[in-house]
Design a protein around this motif. Structure first.
Motif, PDB file in Angstrom:
ATOM      1  N   SER A  19       0.833  -1.206   0.000  1.00  0.00           N
ATOM      2  CA  SER A  19       0.000   0.000   0.000  1.00  0.00           C
ATOM      3  C   SER A  19       0.868   1.257   0.000  1.00  0.00           C
ATOM      4  O   SER A  19       0.565   2.222  -0.706  1.00  0.00           O
ATOM      5  CB  SER A  19      -0.924  -0.012   1.216  1.00  0.00           C
ATOM      6  N   GLY A  20       1.945   1.232   0.769  1.00  0.00           N
ATOM      7  CA  GLY A  20       2.838   2.390   0.813  1.00  0.00           C
ATOM      8  C   GLY A  20       3.440   2.703  -0.550  1.00  0.00           C
ATOM      9  O   GLY A  20       3.488   3.864  -0.979  1.00  0.00           O
ATOM     10  N   VAL A  21       3.878   1.677  -1.254  1.00  0.00           N
ATOM     11  CA  VAL A  21       4.431   1.872  -2.602  1.00  0.00           C
ATOM     12  C   VAL A  21       3.367   2.427  -3.538  1.00  0.00           C
ATOM     13  O   VAL A  21       3.633   3.336  -4.339  1.00  0.00           O
ATOM     14  CB  VAL A  21       5.028   0.549  -3.138  1.00  0.00           C
ATOM     15  N   LEU A  22       2.142   1.897  -3.439  1.00  0.00           N
ATOM     16  CA  LEU A  22       1.063   2.387  -4.298  1.00  0.00           C
ATOM     17  C   LEU A  22       0.762   3.870  -4.076  1.00  0.00           C
ATOM     18  O   LEU A  22       0.378   4.565  -5.015  1.00  0.00           O
ATOM     19  CB  LEU A  22      -0.205   1.561  -4.085  1.00  0.00           C
ATOM     20  N   HIS A  23       0.942   4.343  -2.854  1.00  0.00           N
ATOM     21  CA  HIS A  23       0.719   5.771  -2.576  1.00  0.00           C
ATOM     22  C   HIS A  23       1.649   6.653  -3.419  1.00  0.00           C
ATOM     23  O   HIS A  23       1.294   7.784  -3.753  1.00  0.00           O
ATOM     24  CB  HIS A  23       0.941   6.079  -1.096  1.00  0.00           C
ATOM     25  N   PHE A  24       2.829   6.147  -3.733  1.00  0.00           N
ATOM     26  CA  PHE A  24       3.783   6.914  -4.535  1.00  0.00           C
ATOM     27  C   PHE A  24       3.656   6.599  -6.027  1.00  0.00           C
ATOM     28  O   PHE A  24       3.776   7.501  -6.858  1.00  0.00           O
ATOM     29  CB  PHE A  24       5.216   6.634  -4.064  1.00  0.00           C
ATOM     30  N   ALA A  25       3.384   5.342  -6.364  1.00  0.00           N
ATOM     31  CA  ALA A  25       3.306   4.943  -7.768  1.00  0.00           C
ATOM     32  C   ALA A  25       2.009   5.402  -8.430  1.00  0.00           C
ATOM     33  O   ALA A  25       2.005   5.790  -9.604  1.00  0.00           O
ATOM     34  CB  ALA A  25       3.438   3.419  -7.884  1.00  0.00           C
ATOM     35  N   PRO A  27      -0.698   7.827  -6.938  1.00  0.00           N
ATOM     36  CA  PRO A  27      -1.250   8.625  -5.837  1.00  0.00           C
ATOM     37  C   PRO A  27      -2.670   9.145  -6.048  1.00  0.00           C
ATOM     38  O   PRO A  27      -3.373   9.420  -5.073  1.00  0.00           O
ATOM     39  CB  PRO A  27      -0.271   9.790  -5.719  1.00  0.00           C
ATOM     40  N   ARG A  28      -3.129   9.277  -7.273  1.00  0.00           N
ATOM     41  CA  ARG A  28      -4.419   9.922  -7.538  1.00  0.00           C
ATOM     42  C   ARG A  28      -5.600   9.295  -6.783  1.00  0.00           C
ATOM     43  O   ARG A  28      -6.393  10.027  -6.179  1.00  0.00           O
ATOM     44  CB  ARG A  28      -4.700   9.969  -9.030  1.00  0.00           C
ATOM     45  N   PRO A  29      -5.762   7.953  -6.771  1.00  0.00           N
ATOM     46  CA  PRO A  29      -6.904   7.394  -6.028  1.00  0.00           C
ATOM     47  C   PRO A  29      -6.846   7.717  -4.529  1.00  0.00           C
ATOM     48  O   PRO A  29      -7.886   7.908  -3.894  1.00  0.00           O
ATOM     49  CB  PRO A  29      -6.787   5.885  -6.250  1.00  0.00           C
ATOM     50  N   PHE A  30      -5.646   7.808  -3.987  1.00  0.00           N
ATOM     51  CA  PHE A  30      -5.504   8.146  -2.569  1.00  0.00           C
ATOM     52  C   PHE A  30      -5.806   9.627  -2.332  1.00  0.00           C
ATOM     53  O   PHE A  30      -6.409   9.981  -1.326  1.00  0.00           O
ATOM     54  CB  PHE A  30      -4.103   7.783  -2.066  1.00  0.00           C
ATOM     55  N   ASP A  31      -5.385  10.466  -3.272  1.00  0.00           N
ATOM     56  CA  ASP A  31      -5.678  11.902  -3.160  1.00  0.00           C
ATOM     57  C   ASP A  31      -7.187  12.130  -3.055  1.00  0.00           C
ATOM     58  O   ASP A  31      -7.639  12.973  -2.290  1.00  0.00           O
ATOM     59  CB  ASP A  31      -5.183  12.676  -4.399  1.00  0.00           C
ATOM     60  N   ARG A  32      -7.952  11.372  -3.824  1.00  0.00           N
ATOM     61  CA  ARG A  32      -9.403  11.571  -3.899  1.00  0.00           C
ATOM     62  C   ARG A  32     -10.121  11.281  -2.583  1.00  0.00           C
ATOM     63  O   ARG A  32     -11.228  11.777  -2.374  1.00  0.00           O
ATOM     64  CB  ARG A  32      -9.995  10.692  -4.991  1.00  0.00           C
ATOM     65  N   ILE A  33      -9.533  10.446  -1.742  1.00  0.00           N
ATOM     66  CA  ILE A  33     -10.239  10.093  -0.508  1.00  0.00           C
ATOM     67  C   ILE A  33      -9.728  10.858   0.715  1.00  0.00           C
ATOM     68  O   ILE A  33     -10.193  10.626   1.824  1.00  0.00           O
ATOM     69  CB  ILE A  33     -10.229   8.570  -0.251  1.00  0.00           C
ATOM     70  N   VAL A  34      -8.801  11.786   0.497  1.00  0.00           N
ATOM     71  CA  VAL A  34      -8.366  12.643   1.606  1.00  0.00           C
ATOM     72  C   VAL A  34      -9.506  13.618   1.910  1.00  0.00           C
ATOM     73  O   VAL A  34      -9.983  14.315   1.002  1.00  0.00           O
ATOM     74  CB  VAL A  34      -7.083  13.426   1.255  1.00  0.00           C
ATOM     75  N   PRO A  35      -9.976  13.635   3.143  1.00  0.00           N
ATOM     76  CA  PRO A  35     -11.078  14.557   3.474  1.00  0.00           C
ATOM     77  C   PRO A  35     -10.732  16.012   3.131  1.00  0.00           C
ATOM     78  O   PRO A  35      -9.637  16.496   3.433  1.00  0.00           O
ATOM     79  CB  PRO A  35     -11.259  14.364   4.985  1.00  0.00           C
ATOM     80  N   ARG A  36     -11.659  16.686   2.489  1.00  0.00           N
ATOM     81  CA  ARG A  36     -11.439  18.082   2.076  1.00  0.00           C
ATOM     82  C   ARG A  36     -11.243  19.019   3.262  1.00  0.00           C
ATOM     83  O   ARG A  36     -10.679  20.089   3.122  1.00  0.00           O
ATOM     84  CB  ARG A  36     -12.624  18.555   1.241  1.00  0.00           C
ATOM     85  N   GLU A  53       3.223   4.171   6.016  1.00  0.00           N
ATOM     86  CA  GLU A  53       3.002   2.741   5.792  1.00  0.00           C
ATOM     87  C   GLU A  53       4.319   2.014   5.537  1.00  0.00           C
ATOM     88  O   GLU A  53       4.535   0.916   6.063  1.00  0.00           O
ATOM     89  CB  GLU A  53       2.034   2.525   4.625  1.00  0.00           C
ATOM     90  N   LEU A  54       5.195   2.629   4.763  1.00  0.00           N
ATOM     91  CA  LEU A  54       6.492   1.999   4.498  1.00  0.00           C
ATOM     92  C   LEU A  54       7.338   1.904   5.768  1.00  0.00           C
ATOM     93  O   LEU A  54       7.977   0.868   6.025  1.00  0.00           O
ATOM     94  CB  LEU A  54       7.237   2.769   3.406  1.00  0.00           C
TER      95      LEU A  54
END
Length: 126
Positions: A19-25, A27-36, A53-54
């Motif tokens: 999951s940690g690697v995916l955040h960098f590889a 990032p867009r899907p993770f950006d979308r779920i960060v509360p505004r 996570e890493l």
């Protein structure tokens, strides 16, 4: 620590590292779920949570720091719950498959927190 305990810990470390690697590889899907409501850039939160996570995965992988890593994992899984709620709210009108994913993530946090606590030696084995 038994062989089974070690395997459980390394499996959790693998989940977190992936999951940690995916955040960098990707990032867009993770950006979308960060509360505004959070201040600052969503991408910053994505990268910070990926780095966390890493780091936690590395702590769990090392026997000397495994208990601390397990506690940190439990805390991280609890801390990201608001992002999962946001995803569920955002996807409430999405396709049934997307809704199932978004809603399914909510109760999944409980066993993840328990897994971290188990690796830390704070709860009995599940």
């Amino acid at each position: 620590m038994t062989r089974k305990d070690t395997i459980q810990a390394l499996a959790l470390a693998g989940v977190l590292a992936t999951s940690g690697v995916l955040h960098f590889a990707k990032p867009r899907p993770f950006d979308r779920i960060v509360p505004r409501s959070l201040p600052g850039s969503r991408r910053t939160y994505t990268y910070v949570s990926g780095a966390a996570e890493l780091a936690i995965a590395a702590a769990i992988a090392v026997p000397r720091t495994r208990a601390l890593g397990g506690l940190a994992a439990a805390g991280l899984f609890a801390a990201v719950f608001p992002a999962n709620v946001k995803m569920a709210v955002d996807w409430r009108h999405a396709s049934p498959a997307k809704r199932a994913i978004a809603y399914g993530r909510l109760p999944l946090q409980v066993p993840l927190v328990l897994w971290g606590l188990q690796v830390a030696g704070k709860v009995k084995k599940i």
